[in-house]
Design a protein around this motif. Structure first.
Motif, PDB file in Angstrom:
ATOM      1  N   LEU A 114      19.392  93.245  27.410  1.00  0.00           N
ATOM      2  CA  LEU A 114      19.804  91.901  27.807  1.00  0.00           C
ATOM      3  C   LEU A 114      21.175  91.572  27.243  1.00  0.00           C
ATOM      4  O   LEU A 114      22.039  91.041  27.955  1.00  0.00           O
ATOM      5  CB  LEU A 114      18.770  90.883  27.317  1.00  0.00           C
ATOM      6  CG  LEU A 114      19.088  89.410  27.566  1.00  0.00           C
ATOM      7  CD1 LEU A 114      19.209  89.122  29.048  1.00  0.00           C
ATOM      8  CD2 LEU A 114      18.026  88.518  26.928  1.00  0.00           C
ATOM      9  N   GLN A 115      21.399  91.904  25.987  1.00  0.00           N
ATOM     10  CA  GLN A 115      22.690  91.640  25.353  1.00  0.00           C
ATOM     11  C   GLN A 115      23.812  92.393  26.057  1.00  0.00           C
ATOM     12  O   GLN A 115      24.859  91.810  26.395  1.00  0.00           O
ATOM     13  CB  GLN A 115      22.632  92.066  23.889  1.00  0.00           C
ATOM     14  CG  GLN A 115      23.979  92.024  23.169  1.00  0.00           C
ATOM     15  CD  GLN A 115      23.989  92.874  21.902  1.00  0.00           C
ATOM     16  OE1 GLN A 115      22.946  93.090  21.286  1.00  0.00           O
ATOM     17  NE2 GLN A 115      25.151  93.368  21.529  1.00  0.00           N
ATOM     18  N   ILE A 116      23.606  93.675  26.308  1.00  0.00           N
ATOM     19  CA  ILE A 116      24.646  94.492  26.936  1.00  0.00           C
ATOM     20  C   ILE A 116      24.893  94.038  28.372  1.00  0.00           C
ATOM     21  O   ILE A 116      26.046  93.939  28.819  1.00  0.00           O
ATOM     22  CB  ILE A 116      24.249  95.980  26.899  1.00  0.00           C
ATOM     23  CG1 ILE A 116      24.223  96.483  25.450  1.00  0.00           C
ATOM     24  CG2 ILE A 116      25.220  96.816  27.731  1.00  0.00           C
ATOM     25  CD1 ILE A 116      23.682  97.897  25.300  1.00  0.00           C
ATOM     26  N   ARG A 152      26.655  99.608  21.926  1.00  0.00           N
ATOM     27  CA  ARG A 152      25.936 100.424  20.950  1.00  0.00           C
ATOM     28  C   ARG A 152      24.586 100.888  21.495  1.00  0.00           C
ATOM     29  O   ARG A 152      23.884 100.150  22.183  1.00  0.00           O
ATOM     30  CB  ARG A 152      25.710  99.635  19.654  1.00  0.00           C
ATOM     31  CG  ARG A 152      26.990  99.205  18.960  1.00  0.00           C
ATOM     32  CD  ARG A 152      26.686  98.461  17.667  1.00  0.00           C
ATOM     33  NE  ARG A 152      26.115  99.345  16.658  1.00  0.00           N
ATOM     34  CZ  ARG A 152      26.841 100.103  15.840  1.00  0.00           C
ATOM     35  NH1 ARG A 152      28.172 100.093  15.920  1.00  0.00           N
ATOM     36  NH2 ARG A 152      26.244 100.858  14.938  1.00  0.00           N
ATOM     37  N   ALA A 153      24.245 102.128  21.189  1.00  0.00           N
ATOM     38  CA  ALA A 153      22.938 102.675  21.528  1.00  0.00           C
ATOM     39  C   ALA A 153      21.954 102.322  20.412  1.00  0.00           C
ATOM     40  O   ALA A 153      22.353 102.075  19.270  1.00  0.00           O
ATOM     41  CB  ALA A 153      23.018 104.184  21.708  1.00  0.00           C
ATOM     42  N   ASN A 203      21.796  99.975  33.072  1.00  0.00           N
ATOM     43  CA  ASN A 203      23.124 100.345  32.569  1.00  0.00           C
ATOM     44  C   ASN A 203      23.358  99.633  31.229  1.00  0.00           C
ATOM     45  O   ASN A 203      23.720  98.483  31.209  1.00  0.00           O
ATOM     46  CB  ASN A 203      24.205  99.930  33.566  1.00  0.00           C
ATOM     47  CG  ASN A 203      25.585 100.405  33.148  1.00  0.00           C
ATOM     48  OD1 ASN A 203      25.732 101.220  32.231  1.00  0.00           O
ATOM     49  ND2 ASN A 203      26.616  99.892  33.807  1.00  0.00           N
ATOM     50  N   PRO A 204      23.090 100.349  30.097  1.00  0.00           N
ATOM     51  CA  PRO A 204      22.712 101.749  29.932  1.00  0.00           C
ATOM     52  C   PRO A 204      21.216 101.963  30.147  1.00  0.00           C
ATOM     53  O   PRO A 204      20.439 101.002  30.127  1.00  0.00           O
ATOM     54  CB  PRO A 204      23.107 102.023  28.480  1.00  0.00           C
ATOM     55  CG  PRO A 204      22.904 100.711  27.809  1.00  0.00           C
ATOM     56  CD  PRO A 204      23.311  99.668  28.804  1.00  0.00           C
ATOM     57  N   ARG A 252      27.254 103.746  17.829  1.00  0.00           N
ATOM     58  CA  ARG A 252      28.147 103.745  18.980  1.00  0.00           C
ATOM     59  C   ARG A 252      28.428 105.192  19.366  1.00  0.00           C
ATOM     60  O   ARG A 252      28.857 106.000  18.540  1.00  0.00           O
ATOM     61  CB  ARG A 252      29.448 103.014  18.644  1.00  0.00           C
ATOM     62  CG  ARG A 252      30.339 102.747  19.852  1.00  0.00           C
ATOM     63  CD  ARG A 252      31.345 101.642  19.592  1.00  0.00           C
ATOM     64  NE  ARG A 252      32.231 101.892  18.462  1.00  0.00           N
ATOM     65  CZ  ARG A 252      33.521 101.574  18.442  1.00  0.00           C
ATOM     66  NH1 ARG A 252      34.070 100.988  19.481  1.00  0.00           N
ATOM     67  NH2 ARG A 252      34.246 101.805  17.381  1.00  0.00           N
ATOM     68  N   ALA A 253      28.137 105.535  20.620  1.00  0.00           N
ATOM     69  CA  ALA A 253      28.352 106.899  21.086  1.00  0.00           C
ATOM     70  C   ALA A 253      29.818 107.283  20.924  1.00  0.00           C
ATOM     71  O   ALA A 253      30.722 106.443  21.030  1.00  0.00           O
ATOM     72  CB  ALA A 253      27.933 107.025  22.546  1.00  0.00           C
ATOM     73  N   MET A 254      30.065 108.559  20.654  1.00  0.00           N
ATOM     74  CA  MET A 254      31.425 109.039  20.408  1.00  0.00           C
ATOM     75  C   MET A 254      32.376 108.666  21.541  1.00  0.00           C
ATOM     76  O   MET A 254      33.507 108.223  21.317  1.00  0.00           O
ATOM     77  CB  MET A 254      31.416 110.560  20.225  1.00  0.00           C
ATOM     78  CG  MET A 254      32.796 111.146  19.982  1.00  0.00           C
ATOM     79  SD  MET A 254      32.784 112.954  19.958  1.00  0.00           S
ATOM     80  CE  MET A 254      31.838 113.262  18.465  1.00  0.00           C
TER      81      MET A 254
END
Length: 448
Positions: free
Chosen positions: A216-218, A386-387, A346-347, A374-376
């Motif tokens: 929801l945030q993303i 962030r994942a 997404n994601p 955070r993915a590279m």
């Protein structure tokens, strides 16, 4: 002469029905199958396969944006909905052909028309022809549910989203489940203004709350508007062909398309089940035992039509086991515990096992391990997304009872991790595994 025209007659040529037909035929059964739409069912024709192709298309939006940081000049990039739509339709047609070829190769007789049950051993086709069978299998799947409101004829369901004449500039999506969140991510990435309304107070019920909140945030940061505690009251078509959606709370919203993603119901209407003595539950689902047998000895059902677990791989597993048991002399049971699932949002999200809330409800000694990173690739392009990986452990046994992930490629990573959860491995087993670096998957063995 045989007592019946066929040993097995299947109504519905989706994933479960096609698998059951192939396996039963391999055991020597004379098999027929009826399908009134297209061979392949919901997943292949109007569900997970074409939707995943739209998801891939949407991912290119982010990839093209990020490409400049990796030295690529993509200033001339454009998107054409018609090209994507038609290519997806062509791929669906190709896959439909493969399913039809599977039936033909296994000498399964295909009736391309609607079928219903006339009697426990008799199937009536739309043409009026009646066919007898020793066993009948119902594999008609589910169907989108659209609530009753004024102007509902102007709303679309997931069935129609792959055939839109043009990309909607503004779209309202009603629902909070995986279908709503997948399509909202797709259309947002492709350039539509997206509003999601939900009658409840959260998205993705049934998934771990912390993971759902991260999505929801993303999604909000990506520009998707969410309105909770509201439903569609009516839809009004305006003179310019746009739609004015009146809500149970708040002001009306003008959009170009409305998608109702309010869940799916068992597709049992008009099949003659109740008349044949087949018991249905209050929602119209076929009631079956652990061998997929209904209240009528000769009639069985697998897949979404039973409303057990609405997942294509489950329907396939059930169809396979049914055919092995009924015609192969086996005694196979399907284990419904620790079934992995994904949301291609997404994601994307991957999940297996108990959520934190479910583990606490069961009275387990719940221990939570997470990795919030955070993915590279995101760090390199300055993307703050962030994942989040979350592991649920029963402290009494150290056994991993749940694993939940949101981030790039989460479903791909989760499939392998689900094997470990299904096998009953412990947190110590994860910790003892050396990390594969640099990868996102290594966070699975580094969680604290």
């Amino acid at each position: 002469m045989p007592e019946f025209d066929f040993d097995l007659f299947i109504i519905g040529a989706g994933s479960g029905g096609v698998r059951a037909s192939r396996v039963a035929a391999s055991h020597g059964a004379r098999v027929a199958i009826a399908e009134d739409h297209r061979v392949g069912g919901t997943c292949v024709i109007r569900g997970c396969v074409p939707k995943k192709l739209l998801v891939y298309a949407a991912q290119f939006s982010d990839d093209l944006h990020d490409a400049t940081s990796f030295g690529w000049d993509i200033s001339a990039s454009t998107f054409d909905w018609a090209t994507l739509r038609d290519n997806v339709a062509n791929e669906v047609t190709r896959l439909e052909g493969l399913y039809g070829q599977t039936l033909a190769n296994n000498k399964v007789t295909l009736f391309a028309e609607r079928a219903s049950i006339a009697e426990p051993h008799i199937v009536r086709l739309a043409s009026g022809k009646e066919v007898t069978a020793g066993t009948i299998l119902i594999a008609t799947g589910g169907w989108p549910h659209v609530p009753d409101f004024a102007g509902r004829e102007h709303a679309l369901t997931s069935n129609e989203m792959f055939h839109l004449p043009e990309l909607p500039r503004r779209i309202l999506i009603a629902g909070g489940g995986y279908i709503a969140n997948e399509f909202s991510g797709v259309f947002c990435a492709l350039g539509s203004d997206v509003t999601v309304i939900n009658r409840g107070d959260r998205i993705l019920r049934g998934y771990d709350d912390q993971i759902a909140q991260r999505l929801l945030q993303i999604s909000t940061e990506k520009g998707i508007d969410f309105l909770f505690h509201t439903e569609i009251q009516s839809i009004e078509k305006l003179a310019d062909a746009s739609l004015r959606v009146h809500l149970t709370s708040g002001d009306p919203i003008d959009v170009d398309s409305v998608l109702v993603a309010a869940g799916r119901v068992p597709n049992t209407t008009g099949l003659g089940l109740a008349e044949a003595g087949v018991k249905l539950d209050a929602h119209g689902a076929v009631i079956v035992d652990d061998q997929w047998q209904t209240s009528v000895d000769s009639i069985f059902a697998v897949g979404d039509v039973t409303d057990r677990v609405q997942l294509t791989p489950v329907a396939i597993r059930e169809g396979h086991a049914f055919a092995d048991n009924r015609f192969g002399g086996k005694n196979i049971r399907v284990d419904y515990s620790n079934i992995p699932s994904a949301v291609f949002s997404n994601p994307p999200i991957g999940a297996v096992g108990l959520t934190e809330a479910e583990a606490r409800e069961q009275g387990l000694d719940v221990q939570i391990y997470t990795s919030d990173f955070r993915a590279m690739k995101n760090a390199f392009v300055g993307n703050s997304e962030r994942a989040l990986y979350k592991m649920i452990v029963d402290g009494a046994t150290d056994k991993v009872v749940g694993l939940h992930m949101i981030g790039p490629e989460s479903p791909e990573i989760l499939q392998a991790a689900a094997i470990a959860v299904k096998a009953g491995l412990t947190k110590a087993d994860f910790d003892a595994t050396i990390a594969l670096h640099p990868s996102m998957a290594e966070e699975l063995v580094l969680m604290k």
